[in-house]
Scaffold this motif. Structure first.
Motif, mmCIF file in Angstrom:
data_model
loop_
_atom_site.group_PDB
_atom_site.id
_atom_site.type_symbol
_atom_site.label_atom_id
_atom_site.label_comp_id
_atom_site.label_asym_id
_atom_site.label_seq_id
_atom_site.Cartn_x
_atom_site.Cartn_y
_atom_site.Cartn_z
ATOM 1 N N LEU A 11 0.839 -1.197 0.000
ATOM 2 C CA LEU A 11 0.000 0.000 0.000
ATOM 3 C C LEU A 11 0.876 1.250 0.000
ATOM 4 C CD1 LEU A 11 -2.636 -1.000 2.736
ATOM 5 C CD2 LEU A 11 -2.788 -1.344 0.254
ATOM 6 N N ASP A 12 0.612 2.135 -0.935
ATOM 7 C CA ASP A 12 1.263 3.445 -0.954
ATOM 8 C C ASP A 12 0.220 4.452 -0.474
ATOM 9 O OD1 ASP A 12 3.014 5.507 -1.360
ATOM 10 O OD2 ASP A 12 2.716 5.613 -3.528
ATOM 11 N N VAL A 13 0.346 4.868 0.779
ATOM 12 C CA VAL A 13 -0.703 5.656 1.429
ATOM 13 C C VAL A 13 -0.409 7.146 1.282
ATOM 14 C CG1 VAL A 13 -1.944 6.072 3.580
ATOM 15 C CG2 VAL A 13 -1.037 3.790 3.078
ATOM 16 N N HIS A 14 -1.395 7.880 0.778
ATOM 17 C CA HIS A 14 -1.302 9.329 0.651
ATOM 18 C C HIS A 14 -2.399 9.972 1.496
ATOM 19 C CE1 HIS A 14 1.513 8.896 -2.737
ATOM 20 N NE2 HIS A 14 0.733 7.889 -3.110
ATOM 21 N N LYS A 15 -2.454 11.293 1.471
ATOM 22 C CA LYS A 15 -3.443 12.002 2.284
ATOM 23 C C LYS A 15 -4.864 11.703 1.821
ATOM 24 C CE LYS A 15 -4.731 16.634 3.884
ATOM 25 N NZ LYS A 15 -4.403 18.077 3.853
ATOM 26 N N GLN A 44 -15.429 4.962 3.787
ATOM 27 C CA GLN A 44 -16.007 4.067 2.795
ATOM 28 C C GLN A 44 -14.922 3.424 1.934
ATOM 29 O OE1 GLN A 44 -18.927 5.917 0.252
ATOM 30 N NE2 GLN A 44 -19.170 4.106 -1.047
ATOM 31 N N GLY A 45 -13.927 4.233 1.533
ATOM 32 C CA GLY A 45 -12.831 3.702 0.727
ATOM 33 C C GLY A 45 -12.006 2.689 1.494
ATOM 34 N N LEU A 46 -11.772 2.932 2.798
ATOM 35 C CA LEU A 46 -11.004 1.997 3.609
ATOM 36 C C LEU A 46 -11.753 0.679 3.791
ATOM 37 C CD1 LEU A 46 -9.634 4.412 6.377
ATOM 38 C CD2 LEU A 46 -8.451 3.574 4.345
ATOM 39 N N GLU A 47 -13.067 0.765 3.945
ATOM 40 C CA GLU A 47 -13.867 -0.457 4.061
ATOM 41 C C GLU A 47 -13.842 -1.238 2.747
ATOM 42 O OE1 GLU A 47 -15.070 -1.791 6.598
ATOM 43 O OE2 GLU A 47 -15.285 -0.236 8.130
ATOM 44 N N ILE A 68 1.125 10.411 9.551
ATOM 45 C CA ILE A 68 0.077 9.763 10.344
ATOM 46 C C ILE A 68 -0.978 9.111 9.451
ATOM 47 C CG2 ILE A 68 0.347 11.372 12.274
ATOM 48 C CD1 ILE A 68 -2.174 12.812 11.237
ATOM 49 N N TYR A 69 -0.773 9.184 8.117
ATOM 50 C CA TYR A 69 -1.812 8.722 7.198
ATOM 51 C C TYR A 69 -2.008 7.214 7.234
ATOM 52 C CZ TYR A 69 -1.127 13.456 5.453
ATOM 53 O OH TYR A 69 -1.016 14.823 5.364
ATOM 54 N N TRP A 70 -0.990 6.470 7.699
ATOM 55 C CA TRP A 70 -1.119 5.018 7.767
ATOM 56 C C TRP A 70 -2.026 4.565 8.904
ATOM 57 C CZ3 TRP A 70 0.250 2.531 12.236
ATOM 58 C CH2 TRP A 70 1.047 3.245 13.134
ATOM 59 N N GLN A 71 -2.231 5.418 9.909
ATOM 60 C CA GLN A 71 -2.924 4.983 11.115
ATOM 61 C C GLN A 71 -4.384 4.583 10.882
ATOM 62 O OE1 GLN A 71 -2.269 7.744 14.348
ATOM 63 N NE2 GLN A 71 -0.047 7.675 14.105
ATOM 64 N N PRO A 72 -5.213 5.397 10.180
ATOM 65 C CA PRO A 72 -6.590 4.934 9.947
ATOM 66 C C PRO A 72 -6.650 3.680 9.081
ATOM 67 C CG PRO A 72 -6.137 6.962 8.727
ATOM 68 C CD PRO A 72 -5.004 6.760 9.668
ATOM 69 N N VAL A 73 -5.690 3.537 8.168
ATOM 70 C CA VAL A 73 -5.643 2.326 7.337
ATOM 71 C C VAL A 73 -5.377 1.112 8.221
ATOM 72 C CG1 VAL A 73 -4.543 1.226 5.355
ATOM 73 C CG2 VAL A 73 -4.760 3.717 5.424
ATOM 74 N N TYR A 74 -4.407 1.247 9.103
ATOM 75 C CA TYR A 74 -4.063 0.156 10.021
ATOM 76 C C TYR A 74 -5.248 -0.196 10.914
ATOM 77 C CZ TYR A 74 -1.265 -2.571 13.332
ATOM 78 O OH TYR A 74 -0.777 -3.586 14.110
ATOM 79 N N ASN A 75 -5.932 0.823 11.414
ATOM 80 C CA ASN A 75 -7.059 0.583 12.328
ATOM 81 C C ASN A 75 -8.179 -0.205 11.661
ATOM 82 O OD1 ASN A 75 -5.755 1.983 14.371
ATOM 83 N ND2 ASN A 75 -6.741 3.927 13.886
ATOM 84 N N ILE A 76 -8.418 0.053 10.379
ATOM 85 C CA ILE A 76 -9.470 -0.666 9.659
ATOM 86 C C ILE A 76 -9.033 -2.088 9.329
ATOM 87 C CG2 ILE A 76 -10.772 -0.769 7.497
ATOM 88 C CD1 ILE A 76 -11.901 1.263 9.409
#
Length: 313
Positions: A11-15, A44-47, A68-76
């Motif tokens: 995953l290449d995570v951006h804002k 919705q996109g993360l789900e 910090i952009y990886w954090q919500p991805v990790y949480n989901i």
């Protein structure tokens, strides 16, 4: 590179979006099937990302630990496959130092390639209860620092108006000092006999010096400004008490570990909470004692070349 995983995703995570590269194929296949998709970083996109990875039976995911952009991805993704998905949050510098990346290769594909070959070392990510405790303890630290800054502002204002309380009172915000400051905020000055009424306990040993140190005077603007400063200080103290209540509530989950740490000389409950918040309670995450010392920032660097040591920054 020798491949270890048949299915993995980088995953290449951006804002605003996430570029995901899914690699599927035999470990002996040097050209696995590649699928690249882009997802929104909104919920919705993360789900959708999570559902896609589960539909592809992808149980290994890696991403960079930038910002910090990886954090919500990790949480989901943490709850994918009933919590059995392996998520690696890798150091960006480490990935860039691995040779072999082609100039036209996307970052997500390179992350997936390194993950497939088992060349990524994940950063330490504690469990969710520990992360929640960490949010509170780090916020508490920032509020304590804010209180210290606010006290300095008040002291500076008093000095600018000719009040030299700090010359003779160790803590001008103790019982005696705060009472004198409150009086000055109301009336703009204080008489010697009034000082005698406010000074308590051991501070009375310096009573004459304190009387001489409060010969300043404040006009209406200066009094009003001092009141604003004191009000903000009191509000910050109240906010700190609220944070500590939340910390104490979270610490119920780590009652046994807190008691163990609190029994060590020099470590109180506040320090014990900070230790657990930073390193967690599962020491198997650290290979050796040296690893945990390095994580805690207790291993000094050794910058030496040709027998000469460079000073640490």
């Amino acid at each position: 590179m020798k491949n270890l995983l048949e299915i993995c995703c980088g995953l290449d995570v951006h804002k605003e979006n996430i570029v995901a590269c899914l690699l599927k194929g035999s470990v002996n296949d040097d050209k696995p099937q590649k699928t690249i998709r882009t997802f929104s970083t909104l919920l919705q996109g993360l789900e959708e990302l999570k559902a896609w990875l589960e539909s592809e039976n992808c149980r290994h995911v890696a991403m960079e630990s930038t910002g910090i952009y990886w954090q919500p991805v990790y949480n989901i993704l943490e709850s994918a496959f009933n919590g059995n998905m392996v998520i690696i949050v890798a150091n960006a510098r480490h990935m860039k130092n691995v040779p072999g990346k082609k100039t036209d290769m996307k970052d997500a594909e390179w992350i997936a390639t390194l993950l497939r070959a088992g060349l990524l070392n994940g950063s330490f990510i504690p469990s969710q209860p520990v992360r929640e405790l960490r949010d509170l303890t780090r916020y508490r630290k920032s509020i304590v620092e804010e209180i210290s800054s606010q006290k300095n502002r008040i002291e500076k204002h008093l000095q600018s108006c000719g009040f030299k309380l700090s010359n003779f009172l160790t803590d001008i915000f103790g019982i005696s000092g705060r009472a004198i400051i409150e009086h000055i905020a109301r009336y703009g000055s204080i008489a010697a006999e009034e000082v005698e009424y406010y000074v308590k306990t051991r501070a009375r040993n310096k009573l004459q010096e304190i009387k001489l140190s409060v010969n300043g005077r404040m006009n209406k603007h200066q009094r009003d400004f001092l009141k604003l400063l004191l009000k903000h200080l009191d509000e910050t103290y109240e906010h700190l008490r609220e944070i500590e209540e939340n910390i104490n509530s979270e610490l119920e989950k780590f009652k046994r570990q807190i008691e163990q740490l609190d029994g060590i000389p020099g470590i109180d409950k506040t320090a014990a909470a900070a230790i657990i918040a930073e390193i967690g309670i599962d020491m198997s995450k650290f290979k050796t004692a040296e690893h945990i010392c390095s994580w805690a920032g207790l291993s000094p660097g050794n910058n030496e070349s040709a027998g000469k040591k460079s000073p640490l920054e």
